[in-house]
Design a protein around this motif. Sequence first.
Motif, mmCIF file in Angstrom:
data_model
loop_
_atom_site.group_PDB
_atom_site.id
_atom_site.type_symbol
_atom_site.label_atom_id
_atom_site.label_comp_id
_atom_site.label_asym_id
_atom_site.label_seq_id
_atom_site.Cartn_x
_atom_site.Cartn_y
_atom_site.Cartn_z
ATOM 1 N N LEU A 21 0.765 -1.214 -0.039
ATOM 2 C CA LEU A 21 -0.019 0.051 -0.153
ATOM 3 C C LEU A 21 1.017 1.064 0.012
ATOM 4 N N GLY A 22 0.196 2.342 0.099
ATOM 5 C CA GLY A 22 1.174 3.802 -0.099
ATOM 6 C C GLY A 22 1.766 3.951 1.360
ATOM 7 N N TRP A 23 2.387 5.011 1.086
ATOM 8 C CA TRP A 23 3.258 5.347 2.380
ATOM 9 C C TRP A 23 2.349 6.255 3.343
ATOM 10 N N ALA A 24 2.668 6.092 4.646
ATOM 11 C CA ALA A 24 1.851 6.872 5.710
ATOM 12 C C ALA A 24 3.113 7.428 6.680
ATOM 13 N N CYS A 25 2.624 8.529 7.214
ATOM 14 C CA CYS A 25 3.752 9.315 7.910
ATOM 15 C C CYS A 25 3.320 9.795 9.275
ATOM 16 N N ASP A 26 4.055 9.915 10.333
ATOM 17 C CA ASP A 26 4.175 10.212 11.731
ATOM 18 C C ASP A 26 2.711 10.161 12.173
ATOM 19 N N GLY A 27 2.171 8.670 12.559
ATOM 20 C CA GLY A 27 1.124 8.485 13.160
ATOM 21 C C GLY A 27 -0.329 8.324 12.406
ATOM 22 N N ASP A 28 -0.327 8.547 10.975
ATOM 23 C CA ASP A 28 -1.485 8.192 10.070
ATOM 24 C C ASP A 28 -1.613 6.623 10.226
ATOM 25 N N PRO A 29 -2.722 6.113 10.019
ATOM 26 C CA PRO A 29 -2.723 4.642 9.735
ATOM 27 C C PRO A 29 -2.320 4.230 8.428
ATOM 28 N N ALA A 30 -1.598 2.874 8.384
ATOM 29 C CA ALA A 30 -1.068 2.088 7.390
ATOM 30 C C ALA A 30 -1.558 0.630 7.263
ATOM 31 N N GLY A 31 -2.358 0.272 6.162
ATOM 32 C CA GLY A 31 -2.796 -1.034 6.155
ATOM 33 C C GLY A 31 -4.095 -1.206 5.949
ATOM 34 N N THR A 32 -5.017 -2.020 6.435
ATOM 35 C CA THR A 32 -6.419 -2.197 6.084
ATOM 36 C C THR A 32 -7.201 -2.260 7.470
ATOM 37 N N THR A 33 -8.448 -1.694 7.391
ATOM 38 C CA THR A 33 -9.144 -1.837 8.662
ATOM 39 C C THR A 33 -10.518 -2.194 8.518
ATOM 40 N N GLY A 34 -10.832 -3.310 9.188
ATOM 41 C CA GLY A 34 -12.269 -3.923 8.794
ATOM 42 C C GLY A 34 -12.412 -4.839 7.811
ATOM 43 N N LEU A 35 -11.320 -5.276 7.179
ATOM 44 C CA LEU A 35 -11.299 -6.229 5.967
ATOM 45 C C LEU A 35 -10.749 -7.529 6.204
ATOM 46 N N SER A 36 -10.244 -7.645 7.269
ATOM 47 C CA SER A 36 -9.642 -9.025 7.807
ATOM 48 C C SER A 36 -8.441 -9.374 6.812
ATOM 49 N N LYS A 37 -7.742 -8.480 6.626
ATOM 50 C CA LYS A 37 -6.411 -8.704 5.621
ATOM 51 C C LYS A 37 -5.371 -8.473 6.611
ATOM 52 N N ARG A 38 -4.427 -9.535 6.461
ATOM 53 C CA ARG A 38 -3.486 -9.283 7.728
ATOM 54 C C ARG A 38 -2.188 -8.312 6.729
#
Length: 95
Positions: free
Chosen positions: A50-67
């Motif tokens: 996925l794209g880059w996150a910075c300084d406390g922003d979320p990175a990954g998935t939420t609510g999709l059950s994707k590890r």
Amino acid sequence: MASVLVAKAAWVANESRRVEAIKVTLTGDMAKDGAFSVWYRVHSQNYGWLGWACDGDPAGTTGLSKRAEAIEVQVLPQDQVPAGYDASVPACVSR
């Protein structure tokens, strides 16, 4: 050497739950002077990098059950972004 990163558990132990998303922040001297930022991205199940996150922003998935399968972290001077940074690629995908 002062600590650079702090990881806080965001899951319940012994429940076999996967980590989907992360948030990372700098601590110690590197955080106080504001000269550096921490950039990070997640390789997510079925989505890839996925794209880059910075300084406390979320990175990954939420609510999709994707590890989260891998995590890349870079500490850079405040005025720099990671090589290949593309603001059009989302850092977090949610339902």
